[in-house]
Design an enzyme around this catalytic site. Structure first.
Site, short mmCIF file in Angstrom:
data_model
loop_
_atom_site.label_atom_id
_atom_site.label_comp_id
_atom_site.label_asym_id
_atom_site.label_seq_id
_atom_site.Cartn_x
_atom_site.Cartn_y
_atom_site.Cartn_z
N GLU A 1 -6.53 4.31 8.31
CA GLU A 1 -6.35 5.74 8.03
C GLU A 1 -7.62 6.33 7.42
O GLU A 1 -7.96 7.48 7.68
CB GLU A 1 -5.12 5.95 7.13
CG GLU A 1 -3.84 5.72 7.92
CD GLU A 1 -2.64 5.28 7.10
OE1 GLU A 1 -2.67 5.39 5.86
OE2 GLU A 1 -1.67 4.80 7.73
N LYS B 1 0.04 4.23 -0.20
CA LYS B 1 -0.62 5.39 0.42
C LYS B 1 -0.43 6.64 -0.47
O LYS B 1 -0.43 6.52 -1.69
CB LYS B 1 -0.09 5.60 1.83
CG LYS B 1 -0.11 4.32 2.66
CD LYS B 1 0.15 4.56 4.10
CE LYS B 1 0.20 3.23 4.84
NZ LYS B 1 0.26 3.38 6.28
N GLY C 1 3.13 1.84 10.74
CA GLY C 1 4.11 2.91 10.57
C GLY C 1 4.89 3.24 11.83
O GLY C 1 5.56 4.28 11.88
N ASN D 1 0.86 -1.17 0.00
CA ASN D 1 0.00 0.00 0.00
C ASN D 1 0.91 1.23 0.00
O ASN D 1 1.52 1.53 1.01
CB ASN D 1 -0.88 -0.04 1.27
CG ASN D 1 -1.68 1.24 1.46
OD1 ASN D 1 -1.77 2.08 0.57
ND2 ASN D 1 -2.27 1.39 2.64
#
Ligand code: PEP
Length: 251
Positions: free
Chosen positions: A100, A13, A174, A11
């Site tokens: 998120e 992002k 993260g 991903n």
């Protein structure tokens, strides 16, 4: 019963301009026949790169996916993308319910479920994300939280070939922190039970990914956990060496 073929999905992002496609091409070069037979690889780039990446992916064995979609097929939704648009741009999957998006855009389980159904409508695999916050883990509420997210976000009609569940503890995303292998095993077993109770053999074959600070250095241990059928990878999917290093857990 054979275990599902693992999937390592990246991903990206909100990261990556056109020049980042060279990393994707390097991933394709490193994804040889042996690795291809052991593990599926996918990259979910930002929407701006999806079409170009999908064209560049032809012949590499790597598939592409979107990071989110609107639940409607078209309409007055400025800035949104439909699942049909993702498919048109070459995607074969869409991530829905990433933490998120749940946090930044207030997405409820009901919204996530509608987005997963939209993905199916467009012929995409829905990668449905669930995960507890640190406060929920500290309160001992992890399994209840994950159970209710799976129940509320995975639509009826889920099958092993149209749905992947990704367990991503919010506090591990993260941060460089990961749950212990024992904790991952407990949550994945809980998800597996929910899926098999509801979907039978399809639930038994559905892939359950672990996500949250997966790196080349911890992938082997995490991917060896029972009911872990691959990984959803954020930061370490941006560089070919790291992403292939994670895939090598299956090599
Ligand atoms: C993610 O956001 O899906 C993720 C797993 O991120 P990271 O690997 O960077 O923790």
């Amino acid at each position: 019963m054979t275990a599902p073929k693992p999937l390592v999905a990246g991903n990206w992002k909100m990261n990556g301009l056109k020049e980042a496609l060279s990393e994707f091409q390097a991933m394709g070069k490193g994804y040889g026949a042996e690795l291809q037979s052991a593990v599926d690889l996918m990259i979910c780039p930002p929407a701006t790169l999806l079409y170009t990446m999908s064209v560049s992916a032809v012949g590499s064995g790597i598939t592409t996916g979107g990071q989110d979609c609107h639940q409607n097929a078209s309409g007055a939704h400025t800035g949104d993308l439909s699942a049909e648009m993702l498919s048109d741009a070459g995607a074969s999957a869409v991530i829905v319910g990433h933490s998120e998006r749940r946090a930044d855009h207030g997405e409820s389980d009901g919204t996530v479920k509608a987005k997963a159904e939209a993905g199916w409508r467009a012929g995409l695999i829905a990668i449905v994300c669930v995960g507890e916050t640190e406060a929920e883990r500290d309160q001992g509420a992890t399994l209840d939280r994950i159970g209710s997210q799976v129940a509320g976000s995975v639509p009826d009609g889920a099958r092993a070939d149209n749905t992947v569940v990704a367990y991503e503890p919010v506090w591990a995303i993260g941060t460089g922190r990961t749950p212990s292998a024992v904790d991952v095993a407990e949550v994945h077993a809980h998800i597996r039970k929910e899926l098999t109770d509801r979907f039978g053999e399809e639930g038994a074959q559905m892939r359950i990914l672990y996500g949250g600070s997966v790196k080349p250095g911890n992938a082997k241990e995490l991917m060896a956990v029972e009911n872990v059928d691959g990984a959803l990878v954020g930061g370490a999917s941006l560089k070919a060496a790291d992403f292939l290093g994670i895939a090598a857990a299956y090599g």
